[in-house]
Design an enzyme around this catalytic site. Structure first.
Site, mmCIF file in Angstrom:
data_model
loop_
_atom_site.group_PDB
_atom_site.id
_atom_site.type_symbol
_atom_site.label_atom_id
_atom_site.label_comp_id
_atom_site.label_asym_id
_atom_site.label_seq_id
_atom_site.Cartn_x
_atom_site.Cartn_y
_atom_site.Cartn_z
ATOM 1 N N ARG A 231 0.845 -1.188 0.000
ATOM 2 C CA ARG A 231 0.000 0.000 0.000
ATOM 3 C C ARG A 231 0.888 1.248 0.000
ATOM 4 N NH1 ARG A 231 -3.600 -2.562 -1.662
ATOM 5 N NH2 ARG A 231 -5.678 -2.850 -0.807
ATOM 6 N N HIS A 279 -0.473 -0.552 -9.931
ATOM 7 C CA HIS A 279 -1.239 -1.410 -9.012
ATOM 8 C C HIS A 279 -1.636 -2.703 -9.736
ATOM 9 C CE1 HIS A 279 -3.734 -1.270 -5.099
ATOM 10 N NE2 HIS A 279 -3.615 -2.532 -5.486
HETATM 11 C C1 GLV Z 1 -5.470 -5.182 -3.856
HETATM 12 O O1 GLV Z 1 -4.909 -4.139 -3.706
HETATM 13 C C2 GLV Z 1 -6.058 -5.925 -2.782
HETATM 14 O O2 GLV Z 1 -6.168 -5.392 -1.680
HETATM 15 O O3 GLV Z 1 -6.428 -7.085 -2.996
#
Ligand code: GLV
Length: 315
Positions: A231, A279
């Site tokens: 994150r 991401h």
């Molecule tokens: C992706 O970021 C998740 O939390 O699965």
């Protein structure tokens, strides 16, 4: 029982659930902004979805990801409905690929060779073996633990850091709680560990916000790198850019950011020591995830009480 699905590509998720559940008594449908569900299968839904359900007896909220941060930050999330997250569901193996790529990139000097190529410079570097490249995995949940064990099996000296104590094969585990606990900063500042890579898989919570900051970057070895598929909230991006500019950090492989998508004017895009991915380290695999959803839906059908994530800890 009505199962409402709210996510990108929701129709495919509905189909996967219908096929697996094969139960006429279940109505499985894509959120249309009006109907109500008894079970909500969601990824980052708007507050409106929960506002619409006020006064309706929602049995459970099933999160289509491992991180529940965006759900827990939703201002309309009901307090009394359990929130269940995915556990691994195939994401750990994608993540491990990603981390292995990052470690190889830096350990085998591909970052340096890229610069040398641009300069037309022929200069081989000494090979550093995995056994001489200590790494630390921050966050030892379902995904972090598998990554730590996978890297240990690859021959890296692996340290792990988590809030509570863990025992993992081949991993030196550090933890924060209890008398023998050490803070993350204390562990990362410990020169005796000789850390070359920090791999962040901490969840986004109050406790993990901004923990990777100027102080930590300054304390790491000069050729240390950051790999962040977890994150973005853990990293102070301005401090990261400064540490990279100053050469305090050797480089970074980043999949997640404080704000996504990463702003067009972020200095990270231009940083030659950084590799950016959008991401994309570990998209939720539908098959493993659908199996977990089905298991939870069937528990609700049997009238079992489900235990959700801890709102207090944020994961
Ligand atoms: C992706 O970021 C998740 O939390 O699965």
């Amino acid at each position: 029982m009505r199962i409402l699905v709210h996510t990108e590509g929701a129709e495919r998720w509905c189909e996967a659930l219908r096929q697996r559940l094969n139960d006429e008594s279940l109505e499985i449908f894509v959120d249309d902004g009006e109907r109500l569900g008894d079970i909500l299968v969601v990824w980052a839904p708007p507050a409106e979805l929960f506002e619409r359900h006020v006064g309706h007896d929602v049995k459970v909220i099933l999160n289509l990801g491992a991180g529940v941060d965006s759900l827990l930050q939703n201002p309309a999330l009901p307090n009394d409905v359990p929130v269940i997250k995915l556990r691994d569901a195939g994401m750990a193996s994608h993540m491990l690929d990603y981390v292995r790529y990052g470690l190889l990139h830096f350990r085998r000097d591909f970052d340096r060779y890229a610069g040398q190529q641009r300069a037309g410079e022929w200069a081989p570097h000494r090979v550093v073996r995995a056994a001489h490249y200590p790494v630390i995995v921050l966050g030892l949940g379902a995904i972090g633990a598998q990554i730590a064990e996978g890297l240990a099996a690859d021959g890296y000296p692996v340290h792990g850091f988590s809030r509570s104590a863990h025992t993992l094969a081949g991993v030196t585990c550090h933890h924060e709680q209890g008398d023998e606990g050490r803070t993350l900063q204390e562990v990362l500042r410990d020169k005796s560990l000789g850390l070359k890579a920090v791999i962040n898989l901490l969840p986004n919570t109050e406790a993990t916000r901004d923990v990777l900051n100027a102080e930590v970057f300054a304390a790491l070895a000069e050729d240390a790198v950051l790999i962040n598929p977890g994150r973005g909230s853990s990293v102070v991006e301005a401090d990261l850019v400064a540490a990279l500019d100053a050469g305090t950090l050797r480089g970074a492989l980043l999949d997640v950011f404080q704000h996504e998508p990463l702003a067009a004017d972020s200095p990270l895009w231009q940083q030659s020591r950084v590799i950016i991915t959008p991401h994309a380290a570990a998209p939720t695999p539908m098959s493993g995830a659908a199996d977990q959803l089905v298991d939870n839906i069937q528990r609700v059908q049997r009238g079992e009480t489900l235990t959700g994530v801890s709102r207090e800890h944020g994961y």
